[in-house]
Design a protein around this motif. Structure first.
Motif, short mmCIF file in Angstrom:
data_model
loop_
_atom_site.label_atom_id
_atom_site.label_comp_id
_atom_site.label_asym_id
_atom_site.label_seq_id
_atom_site.Cartn_x
_atom_site.Cartn_y
_atom_site.Cartn_z
N GLN A 1 -55.48 -49.39 49.88
CA GLN A 1 -54.42 -49.86 48.99
C GLN A 1 -53.28 -50.50 49.78
O GLN A 1 -52.70 -51.49 49.36
CB GLN A 1 -53.88 -48.69 48.16
N LEU A 2 -52.99 -49.91 50.94
CA LEU A 2 -51.94 -50.46 51.79
C LEU A 2 -52.32 -51.88 52.22
O LEU A 2 -51.51 -52.80 52.17
CB LEU A 2 -51.78 -49.55 53.02
N LYS A 3 -53.57 -52.04 52.61
CA LYS A 3 -54.06 -53.34 53.08
C LYS A 3 -54.01 -54.37 51.95
O LYS A 3 -53.64 -55.53 52.16
CB LYS A 3 -55.51 -53.19 53.58
N LYS A 4 -54.35 -53.94 50.74
CA LYS A 4 -54.42 -54.86 49.60
C LYS A 4 -53.05 -55.24 49.06
O LYS A 4 -52.79 -56.40 48.77
CB LYS A 4 -55.27 -54.21 48.50
N TYR A 5 -52.16 -54.24 48.92
CA TYR A 5 -50.88 -54.49 48.23
C TYR A 5 -49.68 -54.64 49.17
O TYR A 5 -48.67 -55.20 48.80
CB TYR A 5 -50.61 -53.38 47.21
N TYR A 6 -49.82 -54.10 50.39
CA TYR A 6 -48.71 -54.18 51.36
C TYR A 6 -49.27 -54.60 52.73
O TYR A 6 -49.21 -53.84 53.70
CB TYR A 6 -47.99 -52.83 51.47
N PRO A 7 -49.85 -55.81 52.81
CA PRO A 7 -50.55 -56.22 54.03
C PRO A 7 -49.68 -56.23 55.29
O PRO A 7 -50.16 -55.91 56.38
CB PRO A 7 -51.06 -57.64 53.70
N ARG B 1 -51.53 -50.67 61.69
CA ARG B 1 -52.78 -50.80 62.46
C ARG B 1 -52.50 -50.98 63.95
O ARG B 1 -53.17 -50.40 64.79
CB ARG B 1 -53.56 -52.00 61.91
N VAL B 2 -51.49 -51.80 64.28
CA VAL B 2 -51.11 -52.01 65.68
C VAL B 2 -50.64 -50.69 66.29
O VAL B 2 -51.05 -50.30 67.39
CB VAL B 2 -50.01 -53.09 65.80
N LYS B 3 -49.79 -49.96 65.55
CA LYS B 3 -49.28 -48.67 66.04
C LYS B 3 -50.43 -47.67 66.21
O LYS B 3 -50.48 -46.94 67.20
CB LYS B 3 -48.26 -48.09 65.04
N GLN B 4 -51.32 -47.64 65.23
CA GLN B 4 -52.47 -46.72 65.30
C GLN B 4 -53.33 -47.02 66.52
O GLN B 4 -53.76 -46.11 67.23
CB GLN B 4 -53.33 -46.84 64.03
N PHE B 5 -53.57 -48.31 66.75
CA PHE B 5 -54.41 -48.68 67.89
C PHE B 5 -53.74 -48.28 69.21
O PHE B 5 -54.38 -47.70 70.09
CB PHE B 5 -54.72 -50.18 67.90
#
Length: 201
Positions: free
Chosen positions: A98-104, A111-115
């Motif tokens: 949902q984050l990817k779809k509505y708050y890209p 994603r950068v922080k997670q990586f």
């Protein structure tokens, strides 16, 4: 009050998804006015952003605690899996999707922080596995760490792994076994088999 709003919004977002929970829902759940929320967050996007990074920080702290006390890197991965599933409520509302779809924009920042966080932590864990003869000494630690992260993100993509077919616990369990079977030594496999058996019982 800001922290209380983040706490309640986190609970609602993880249970029902970023899209379906409104500012009214959060205000009602907290028995406060919507205006109070807007004092601390200009709009829902700002609140989603605050919740996303608060969850990220909390998960990181939990994972660091596990890494500091784990007996071996195989047990460490299983403990992390259990912690993340419990903390994120088995991701039943598919928050990442949902984050990817509505708050890209927020999704890409996350994603950068997670990586950055995971890449170093997984590399250390893999190296520990090699040093203790649980993982093969021929593996490329940097490459495997990147593959592990990519796969972990991949199984959370509803396009390829719809929740109507697979629940998150099954996906994480299966992916973890898939990942470890590719890199363990015979000694590591004995430990892995114990975890697989205990999860099946």
């Amino acid at each position: 009050m800001r922290e209380k709003i983040i706490h309640k919004a986190t609970d609602l977002f993880l249970n029902f998804g970023f899209k379906s929970v409104t500012m009214d829902d959060i205000a009602n759940a907290m028995a406060i006015s919507k205006k109070t929320i807007y004092v601390h967050f200009a709009n829902k996007t700002k609140l989603v952003e605050a919740v996303t990074f608060a969850v990220f920080e909390n998960v990181c702290q939990g994972i660091d605690g596990i890494c500091n006390t784990s007996v071996n890197p195989i047990e460490e991965l299983y403990d992390i899996k259990m912690f993340v599933l419990q903390y994120l409520k088995s991701e039943k509302s598919s928050p990442q999707f949902q984050l990817k779809k509505y708050y890209p924009q927020i999704y890409n920042q996350l994603r950068v922080k997670q990586f950055e966080k995971m890449h170093e932590s997984v590399k250390d864990s893999l190296q520990n596995g090699v040093d203790t003869a649980l993982f093969r000494d021929t593996i490329n630690v940097d490459f495997i760490s990147r593959m592990y992260f990519n796969g972990l993100m991949g199984i959370k993509d509803e396009t390829f792994f719809p929740t109507v077919i697979y629940d998150m616990e099954y996906l994480m369990e299966s992916y973890l076994e898939y990942h470890l079977r590719a890199i363990v030594t015979d000694q590591g496999l004995q430990i892995l088999n114990k975890f697989i058996k205990s999860n099946q019982s």
